[in-house]
Design a protein around this motif. Sequence first.
Motif, short mmCIF file in Angstrom:
data_model
loop_
_atom_site.label_atom_id
_atom_site.label_comp_id
_atom_site.label_asym_id
_atom_site.label_seq_id
_atom_site.Cartn_x
_atom_site.Cartn_y
_atom_site.Cartn_z
N GLY A 233 0.93 -1.28 0.18
CA GLY A 233 -0.13 0.04 -0.15
C GLY A 233 0.75 0.71 0.14
N ALA A 234 1.51 1.21 1.07
CA ALA A 234 2.62 2.75 1.01
C ALA A 234 3.11 2.60 -0.25
CB ALA A 234 3.42 1.77 2.37
N GLY A 235 4.34 1.33 -1.46
CA GLY A 235 4.72 1.25 -2.49
C GLY A 235 4.01 2.02 -3.63
N ALA A 236 2.35 1.86 -2.97
CA ALA A 236 1.36 1.83 -4.33
C ALA A 236 1.29 3.26 -4.26
CB ALA A 236 0.40 0.89 -4.16
N ILE A 237 1.26 3.58 -3.71
CA ILE A 237 0.92 5.31 -2.53
C ILE A 237 2.30 6.51 -3.34
CG2 ILE A 237 0.74 7.37 -0.76
CD1 ILE A 237 -0.83 5.26 0.56
N VAL A 238 3.21 6.00 -3.20
CA VAL A 238 4.27 6.58 -4.14
C VAL A 238 4.25 6.74 -5.40
CG1 VAL A 238 6.47 6.77 -4.23
CG2 VAL A 238 5.92 6.41 -2.14
N GLY A 239 3.78 5.92 -5.85
CA GLY A 239 3.82 5.60 -7.44
C GLY A 239 2.73 5.61 -7.36
N THR A 240 1.52 5.48 -7.23
CA THR A 240 0.71 6.56 -7.93
C THR A 240 1.03 8.05 -7.29
OG1 THR A 240 -0.42 4.37 -7.24
CG2 THR A 240 -2.06 6.72 -7.47
N LEU A 241 1.61 8.96 -6.74
CA LEU A 241 1.50 9.35 -6.69
C LEU A 241 2.11 11.05 -7.42
CD1 LEU A 241 2.28 11.26 -2.99
CD2 LEU A 241 0.11 11.64 -4.79
N ALA A 242 3.09 9.70 -8.11
CA ALA A 242 4.52 10.23 -9.29
C ALA A 242 4.25 9.85 -10.13
CB ALA A 242 5.55 9.36 -8.77
N GLY A 243 2.98 9.06 -10.38
CA GLY A 243 2.21 8.46 -12.29
C GLY A 243 1.27 9.63 -12.05
N VAL A 244 0.42 10.22 -11.38
CA VAL A 244 -0.60 11.33 -10.99
C VAL A 244 0.23 12.77 -11.64
CG1 VAL A 244 -2.13 12.63 -10.28
CG2 VAL A 244 -2.72 9.96 -10.28
N ALA A 245 1.28 13.10 -10.77
CA ALA A 245 2.08 14.29 -10.95
C ALA A 245 3.22 14.15 -12.55
CB ALA A 245 3.07 14.38 -9.86
N SER A 246 3.59 12.75 -12.58
CA SER A 246 3.59 12.95 -14.49
C SER A 246 2.53 13.26 -15.33
CB SER A 246 4.55 11.33 -14.99
OG SER A 246 5.29 11.38 -14.04
N MET A 247 1.98 12.34 -14.92
CA MET A 247 0.33 13.04 -16.35
C MET A 247 0.12 14.63 -15.78
SD MET A 247 -0.24 10.40 -16.95
CE MET A 247 -1.26 10.69 -18.39
N ALA A 248 -0.11 15.01 -14.97
CA ALA A 248 -0.62 16.76 -14.38
C ALA A 248 1.13 17.03 -15.83
CB ALA A 248 -0.17 17.32 -13.09
N LEU A 249 2.21 17.11 -15.50
CA LEU A 249 3.44 17.90 -16.23
C LEU A 249 3.12 17.09 -18.26
CD1 LEU A 249 6.41 16.81 -14.11
CD2 LEU A 249 4.75 18.88 -14.33
N LEU A 250 1.97 17.03 -17.96
CA LEU A 250 1.77 16.51 -19.85
C LEU A 250 1.10 18.30 -20.17
CD1 LEU A 250 0.30 12.77 -20.65
CD2 LEU A 250 2.89 13.99 -21.38
N PRO A 251 1.23 18.29 -21.43
CA PRO A 251 1.11 19.23 -22.27
C PRO A 251 -0.98 19.32 -21.70
CG PRO A 251 2.28 18.66 -23.21
CD PRO A 251 2.53 17.63 -22.44
N ASP A 252 -1.36 20.40 -21.95
CA ASP A 252 -2.81 20.34 -21.50
C ASP A 252 -3.49 20.21 -23.08
OD1 ASP A 252 -4.56 21.64 -20.48
OD2 ASP A 252 -5.17 23.24 -21.79
N MET A 253 -4.35 19.47 -22.34
CA MET A 253 -5.22 19.42 -24.15
C MET A 253 -5.95 19.73 -25.00
SD MET A 253 -7.91 16.08 -22.91
CE MET A 253 -6.95 16.11 -20.91
N GLU A 254 -6.18 20.23 -24.15
CA GLU A 254 -6.90 21.52 -24.94
C GLU A 254 -6.74 22.56 -25.16
OE1 GLU A 254 -10.43 20.97 -25.12
OE2 GLU A 254 -10.37 19.57 -23.60
N ALA A 255 -5.02 22.68 -25.31
CA ALA A 255 -4.35 23.84 -25.61
C ALA A 255 -3.47 23.16 -26.72
CB ALA A 255 -2.99 24.08 -24.93
N LEU A 263 -3.70 12.45 -23.87
CA LEU A 263 -3.52 11.03 -22.84
C LEU A 263 -3.77 11.38 -21.30
CD1 LEU A 263 -0.15 9.02 -24.08
CD2 LEU A 263 -2.93 8.60 -24.25
N GLY A 264 -4.06 12.69 -21.30
CA GLY A 264 -3.98 12.94 -19.56
C GLY A 264 -5.54 11.99 -18.73
N PHE A 265 -5.64 13.03 -17.84
CA PHE A 265 -6.73 12.24 -17.05
C PHE A 265 -7.85 13.68 -17.40
CE2 PHE A 265 -4.37 9.76 -14.22
CZ PHE A 265 -4.70 8.82 -14.53
N ALA A 266 -9.46 13.16 -17.45
CA ALA A 266 -9.80 15.03 -17.45
C ALA A 266 -11.05 14.98 -16.35
CB ALA A 266 -10.40 15.12 -18.54
#
Lengths: 300, 225
Positions: A233-255, A263-266
């Motif tokens: 659970g602890a490892g998955a929290i770290v991995g998930t946070l890192a994954g979500v942060a990476s997705m957030a850093l992708l260029p804005d899809m609307e722009a 490909l990010g979340f919406a």
Amino acid sequence: MSRAARLLALLKGDAAAEKVVPPSGFTAQLTVFTAATMAFLAVFALALSLATDRLATRWGEALGQSVTIRIAASEGDTDAQAARVLEILGETPGVASARALDDAEERALLAPWFGEDLPLDSLPVPQLIEVIETGRGFDPEGLAMRLRAEAPDAVIDDHRRWRRPLIRAAHRLHLLGIGALGLILLSMAAMISLAAHAALAANGQVLEVLRQVGARDAFIARAFVRRFTLRAGAGAIVGTLAGVASMALLPDMEAAGGFLTGLGFAGAGWLAPLLIPPLAGFIAFWATRHAALRALKEIP
Amino acid sequence: MIELNEVSYGYAGRTLLSDLTLGIAPGSFHFLTGPSGAGKTTLLKLCCLELVPQSGRITAFGKPAEQLGRDGIAQLRRRVGVVHQDCRFLDHLSLVENLALPLRASGQDPHSYREDIDALLAWVGLSTRADALPPELSGGERQRAALARALILSPDVVLADEPTGNVDWEMSLRLLSLLLELNRMGKAVLIATHDLNLIRQAKAHVAARNIRLRGGRLEMAGAEL
């Protein structure tokens, strides 16, 4: 005690009871690392799956039930043929409505390629007629034959022909994303299971002593299960946070507007990764319990 | 309490124990003797269901062993204290924590029993070693610690496998006196040993039965020392 209460009790745990299993540095690190890595990959698979589902829906909606008829005739004839085509469409079963696009609409369609100041009047731009089908649709071949006879410069531009394969591809990518997510979770289960096996094998004497003093299998398994569940659970929290942060850093899809930038979340999709850590914990719980009970069966 | 009826056991094609019949009654005191390799340890393991007989029947506290299941066997072991020859402990836990293991495994809070653990440690003369780790204990201390752990749940039967094997005579007498005291408290005791001096010493204090294993069979069963 209810199942939820038992789960809470397990997670709250009894640190002293867990102490019967000696600390196992290597398997601990392996479990945390595996869970973090798999959760990171799971975020991407989840994002791919949700994005392609979104894309397929968007394309499907854009495609709707519409067909375009293009009339490229000489100036005077274009209007006459357009009027005839509209008449024919009015009589065609399966056509809900049809209308000719005005200059402003045609200019808007061409603007992305030729700019806003397009001199539409001086260009041989064909007249476009938008046709909306009923749910049952019309017979495209029959309509094409009639148009050829009565409005020879009218061409049915059935963009469903090229969009449908794209929608199918998007749906398959969506399924592929779900499949990848499933494989990632299965791999996580396999790796945690291996780590649990290693920990159990290294603690064979502990298992024997505990059985000798009257410990039930469930008690012994619990010490291992809680440890591996919390680590995963602890490892998955770290991995998930890192994954979500990476997705957030992708260029804005609307722009940018392209497929890759979408490909990010919406919207509520950003909440979906929250499921990954508890899922990882559940997988670790199941894999470790299974491994522990199997190992214990070897001990009288 | 524990009955073996025509029990046979062997491995690798060799029959070690053949058609053994033995009953351990409440308050009884047995010595199990025999040459090395005769099967004394095997017999004790059969009594606490660590081994499954190839034939015959074992009944523990009125229930056939084959009907107990794994949880039932765990329950049985809480009523049968075993002192193994090799005195296995969890080396990363202190002596007190090792003694608390059976309590913890049976779902009891060891903190509520700290006084009992301390009393038991004092009884076996290990009060000063309470926080020591098992590898720090001498052979005699391990034997006494194993006896204390076997008794923490106040079992009905105590099975001891060569409990004096690694200790000097003085310590052997001390361990014997502990086991005799247990027997006086109503516990059934079965000691596997090849120490005849120990048996003679016990003879002065208790009406013990000596059963001897030879050639896979029990001899002199029921003979009073």
